[in-house]
Scaffold this motif. Structure first.
Motif, PDB file in Angstrom:
ATOM      1  N   THR A 390       4.396  -0.315  -1.028  1.00 28.18           N
ATOM      2  CA  THR A 390       3.398  -1.366  -0.797  1.00 28.18           C
ATOM      3  C   THR A 390       2.310  -1.358  -1.858  1.00 28.18           C
ATOM      4  OG1 THR A 390       2.216   0.155   0.681  1.00 28.18           O
ATOM      5  CG2 THR A 390       3.804  -1.349   1.682  1.00 28.18           C
ATOM      6  N   SER A 391       2.252  -0.281  -2.653  1.00 31.65           N
ATOM      7  CA  SER A 391       1.257  -0.169  -3.715  1.00 31.65           C
ATOM      8  C   SER A 391       1.951  -0.228  -5.071  1.00 31.65           C
ATOM      9  CB  SER A 391       0.478   1.144  -3.586  1.00 31.65           C
ATOM     10  OG  SER A 391      -0.338   1.365  -4.704  1.00 31.65           O
ATOM     11  N   ASN A 392       1.213  -0.675  -6.080  1.00 33.87           N
ATOM     12  CA  ASN A 392       1.763  -0.771  -7.435  1.00 33.87           C
ATOM     13  C   ASN A 392       1.579   0.513  -8.238  1.00 33.87           C
ATOM     14  OD1 ASN A 392       2.553  -3.465  -7.059  1.00 33.87           O
ATOM     15  ND2 ASN A 392       0.503  -4.210  -7.605  1.00 33.87           N
ATOM     16  N   ALA A 393       0.990   1.534  -7.642  1.00 34.30           N
ATOM     17  CA  ALA A 393       0.783   2.801  -8.345  1.00 34.30           C
ATOM     18  C   ALA A 393       2.137   3.424  -8.708  1.00 34.30           C
ATOM     19  CB  ALA A 393      -0.025   3.765  -7.481  1.00 34.30           C
ATOM     20  N   PRO A 394       2.240   4.064  -9.876  1.00 33.55           N
ATOM     21  CA  PRO A 394       3.528   4.637 -10.297  1.00 33.55           C
ATOM     22  C   PRO A 394       4.048   5.735  -9.371  1.00 33.55           C
ATOM     23  CG  PRO A 394       1.741   5.324 -11.766  1.00 33.55           C
ATOM     24  CD  PRO A 394       1.193   4.252 -10.891  1.00 33.55           C
ATOM     25  N   ASP A 395       3.149   6.470  -8.727  1.00 36.46           N
ATOM     26  CA  ASP A 395       3.569   7.549  -7.832  1.00 36.46           C
ATOM     27  C   ASP A 395       3.391   7.165  -6.363  1.00 36.46           C
ATOM     28  OD1 ASP A 395       0.842   7.441  -7.896  1.00 36.46           O
ATOM     29  OD2 ASP A 395       0.537   9.618  -7.872  1.00 36.46           O
ATOM     30  N   ALA A 396       3.466   5.866  -6.053  1.00 31.87           N
ATOM     31  CA  ALA A 396       3.214   5.397  -4.687  1.00 31.87           C
ATOM     32  C   ALA A 396       4.251   5.946  -3.713  1.00 31.87           C
ATOM     33  CB  ALA A 396       3.203   3.876  -4.648  1.00 31.87           C
ATOM     34  N   MET A 397       5.531   5.939  -4.120  1.00 31.01           N
ATOM     35  CA  MET A 397       6.583   6.431  -3.230  1.00 31.01           C
ATOM     36  C   MET A 397       6.426   7.921  -2.977  1.00 31.01           C
ATOM     37  SD  MET A 397       9.158   4.865  -1.711  1.00 31.01           S
ATOM     38  CE  MET A 397       9.050   5.668  -0.132  1.00 31.01           C
ATOM     39  N   GLU A 398       6.106   8.660  -4.020  1.00 28.82           N
ATOM     40  CA  GLU A 398       5.918  10.103  -3.873  1.00 28.82           C
ATOM     41  C   GLU A 398       4.752  10.411  -2.933  1.00 28.82           C
ATOM     42  OE1 GLU A 398       4.297  13.718  -6.683  1.00 28.82           O
ATOM     43  OE2 GLU A 398       5.749  12.316  -7.561  1.00 28.82           O
ATOM     44  N   ALA A 399       3.639   9.693  -3.104  1.00 30.46           N
ATOM     45  CA  ALA A 399       2.475   9.914  -2.250  1.00 30.46           C
ATOM     46  C   ALA A 399       2.785   9.559  -0.804  1.00 30.46           C
ATOM     47  CB  ALA A 399       1.296   9.087  -2.761  1.00 30.46           C
ATOM     48  N   GLU A 400       3.542   8.481  -0.592  1.00 36.36           N
ATOM     49  CA  GLU A 400       3.889   8.079   0.771  1.00 36.36           C
ATOM     50  C   GLU A 400       4.771   9.114   1.454  1.00 36.36           C
ATOM     51  OE1 GLU A 400       5.860   4.236   3.135  1.00 36.36           O
ATOM     52  OE2 GLU A 400       5.786   4.283   0.945  1.00 36.36           O
ATOM     53  N   VAL A 401       5.764   9.627   0.717  1.00 34.30           N
ATOM     54  CA  VAL A 401       6.665  10.627   1.287  1.00 34.30           C
ATOM     55  C   VAL A 401       5.912  11.918   1.593  1.00 34.30           C
ATOM     56  CG1 VAL A 401       8.619  12.120   0.746  1.00 34.30           C
ATOM     57  CG2 VAL A 401       8.758   9.678   0.274  1.00 34.30           C
ATOM     58  N   LEU A 402       5.042  12.337   0.676  1.00 37.52           N
ATOM     59  CA  LEU A 402       4.254  13.548   0.904  1.00 37.52           C
ATOM     60  C   LEU A 402       3.382  13.412   2.146  1.00 37.52           C
ATOM     61  CD1 LEU A 402       3.137  14.638  -2.695  1.00 37.52           C
ATOM     62  CD2 LEU A 402       4.582  15.922  -1.106  1.00 37.52           C
ATOM     63  N   ASN A 403       2.790  12.255   2.323  1.00 34.90           N
ATOM     64  CA  ASN A 403       1.952  12.019   3.504  1.00 34.90           C
ATOM     65  C   ASN A 403       2.778  12.096   4.782  1.00 34.90           C
ATOM     66  OD1 ASN A 403      -0.618  11.105   4.781  1.00 34.90           O
ATOM     67  ND2 ASN A 403       0.625   9.318   5.297  1.00 34.90           N
ATOM     68  N   MET A 404       3.993  11.554   4.764  1.00 34.42           N
ATOM     69  CA  MET A 404       4.859  11.600   5.940  1.00 34.42           C
ATOM     70  C   MET A 404       5.281  13.037   6.247  1.00 34.42           C
ATOM     71  SD  MET A 404       7.262   8.241   5.286  1.00 34.42           S
ATOM     72  CE  MET A 404       8.309   8.618   6.689  1.00 34.42           C
TER      73      MET A 404
END
Length: 479
Positions: A390-404
């Motif tokens: 949902t974010s355009n940040a390059p590490d958005a997927m990594e940050a989302e997975v880490l949060n989960m």
């Protein structure tokens, strides 16, 4: 009522026509609050929404909500709507004061005569007056006046009817009005940034429980029960208890639709239509229930009749249950603006997110978790292509997975160097050996106990049978 910093949230236009949407609800303070919410969240509809809201407000008696709507229009830069009609406001305020004085005088006379039914009716008329006029204006110099000002005055006045109700019908009529007033209090608190909305939603839940077993005729109870479930679901949703909200909505009989209301109260026209119930229940169920429960209780249960009113919601649930997770999310995303403009679903601060945002986030997390459960490892690139961030940040997927992973939603570990999400490895060989060893120990223990019993019998000893023992085949703690 005004948006933060006077700036409306930049939502794209919804898919519905505003006037047709507004016609689904009856005129009154809750419709005006709905239109104010639309104006505050959607700039493209702000002028039209406030035009409808102000026109409806001038048909009523509530000068306070009219002034708040004008202030909101001024904050949004709508100068033509922000100019107040002071002549109308002064005239209506004077009429309200005279009417209040008359009602209070009549109520004092009823109390002096000690006629219970007259007192109840007089108290109800006074409470309805406070509800339609917005209640007394709080005194800025006296903070304690807030507790008896605004809709609080109407709620307290309705509550005083309880001592003079003589039949279950009287109590139910009073309870329905308490629920409606509490919803107005909660919505007003949310739009003005007051933190008391949770208290008012809890009041709705408490009163809704009283409607489910009231001692009235079955015909009347069949109309009260659906209303009780709907308002309980809205209240649970309002305080963030989405699982309880889903349960309440799923228990709502379809008789709620076109029931016509009872005791001059029709919650389908004033609070939530059948379409609203389908959306609220569908989103809360998707965010909290398992795939099996969705198939059995939502698609295969009585709630399916509500989903027929909103085919796109039914389609989204079907897509989720068939493991087409991203298609489900894309279907929901098309109606994000519509649902964000709903006064209950779209409530919430711009920083913390609305209920729609939180429900969408939960549905996305559950989709990612269900998708990953089929693999031993998945690359972040593949995961991002299946579930675009949902974010355009390059590490958005990594940050989302880490949060989960950190909040316990996803049971996995992340190999940051390789960019791979790895499922926990279960040593099935070791687990099998441990289970076999445990079974062997249990068999050995059983054989030893039987051998002891045989030896004692051969020695001529009497073995008392303990209560609950297995007919002498296995000696338990009683031996």
């Amino acid at each position: 009522m005004a948006p933060k910093n006077g700036i409306a949230a930049d939502l794209p236009p919804p898919t519905f026509d505003l006037e047709i949407w507004a016609n689904h609800y009856e005129n009154g303070p809750l419709l005006q609050l709905r239109l104010a919410h639309v104006a505050a969240r959607c700039p493209s509809l702000a002028h039209h929404a406030l035009t409808l809201a102000l026109a409806d407000a001038k048909k009523g008696k509530d000068v306070q909500i009219y002034n708040r709507l004008c202030d909101l229009a001024a904050d949004l830069g709508l100068k033509d709507l922000g100019k107040q009609d002071t002549e109308w406001a002064s005239r209506k305020d004077e009429e309200n004061r005279r009417e209040l004085s008359r009602l209070e005088s009549e109520l004092r006379g009823y109390k002096n005569n000690l006629i219970r039914e007259s007192i109840r009716m007089g108290q109800e008329e006074l409470a309805m007056h406070h509800l339609l006029t917005g209640g007394p204006i709080p005194d800025p110099a006296n903070p304690q006046s807030l507790s008896s000002a605004g809709y609080n005055a109407a709620y307290q006045a309705f509550g005083k009817m309880r001592d003079f109700c003589t039949t279950p019908a009287h109590i139910n009529s009073m309870t329905l009005r308490l629920i409606y007033t509490a919803l107005l209090q909660a919505v007003t608190a949310q739009q003005t940034g007051n933190s008391s909305s949770s208290m008012h939603f809890n009041s709705v839940i408490a009163n809704s429980n009283r409607l489910r077993a009231t001692g009235v005729k079955e015909e009347e109870q069949s109309k009260l029960t659906p209303m009780a479930h709907v308002v309980a679901g809205i209240a649970h949703m309002g305080i963030g208890e989405y699982r309880s909200a889903a349960s309440a909505f799923l228990q709502t009989p379809f008789d709620y639709h076109n029931s016509g209301g009872i005791y001059n109260v029709d919650f389908e026209r004033s609070v939530a239509s059948a379409n609203d119930v389908a959306i609220y229940g569908g989103l809360c169920a998707l965010a909290t229930m398992s795939r099996e429960a969705l198939i059995d209780d939502v698609l295969g249960g009585p709630f399916r009749a509500f989903l027929e009113q909103e085919p796109h919601m039914r389609k989204a649930i079907v897509l989720y249950t068939t493991a087409k997770y991203q298609a489900c999310i894309d279907t929901l995303r098309r109606y994000y603006s519509d649902w964000s403009l709903d006064v209950f679903l779209g409530a919430g601060g711009l920083s913390t997110g609305s209920h729609v945002d939180r429900l969408f986030a939960r549905i996305r997390e559950r989709s990612i978790t269900a998708y990953f459960s089929s693999f031993s490892e998945v690359s972040l690139t593949s995961l991002a292509s299946t579930f675009p961030p949902t974010s355009n940040a390059p590490d958005a997927m990594e940050a989302e997975v880490l949060n989960m992973i950190e909040n316990g939603t996803l049971d996995a570990r992340l190999d940051v160097v390789s960019g791979v999400l790895v499922a926990p490895q279960n040593d099935t060989r070791l687990e099998t050996h441990q289970n076999a060893q445990k079974a062997a120990q249990e068999v050995e223990r059983t054989l030893l106990l039987r051998l002891h019993r045989v030896n004692m019998t051969l020695a001529g000893l009497e073995i008392p049978k303990a209560k609950g023992q297995w007919d002498g085949m296995r000696v338990g703690n009683g031996y």
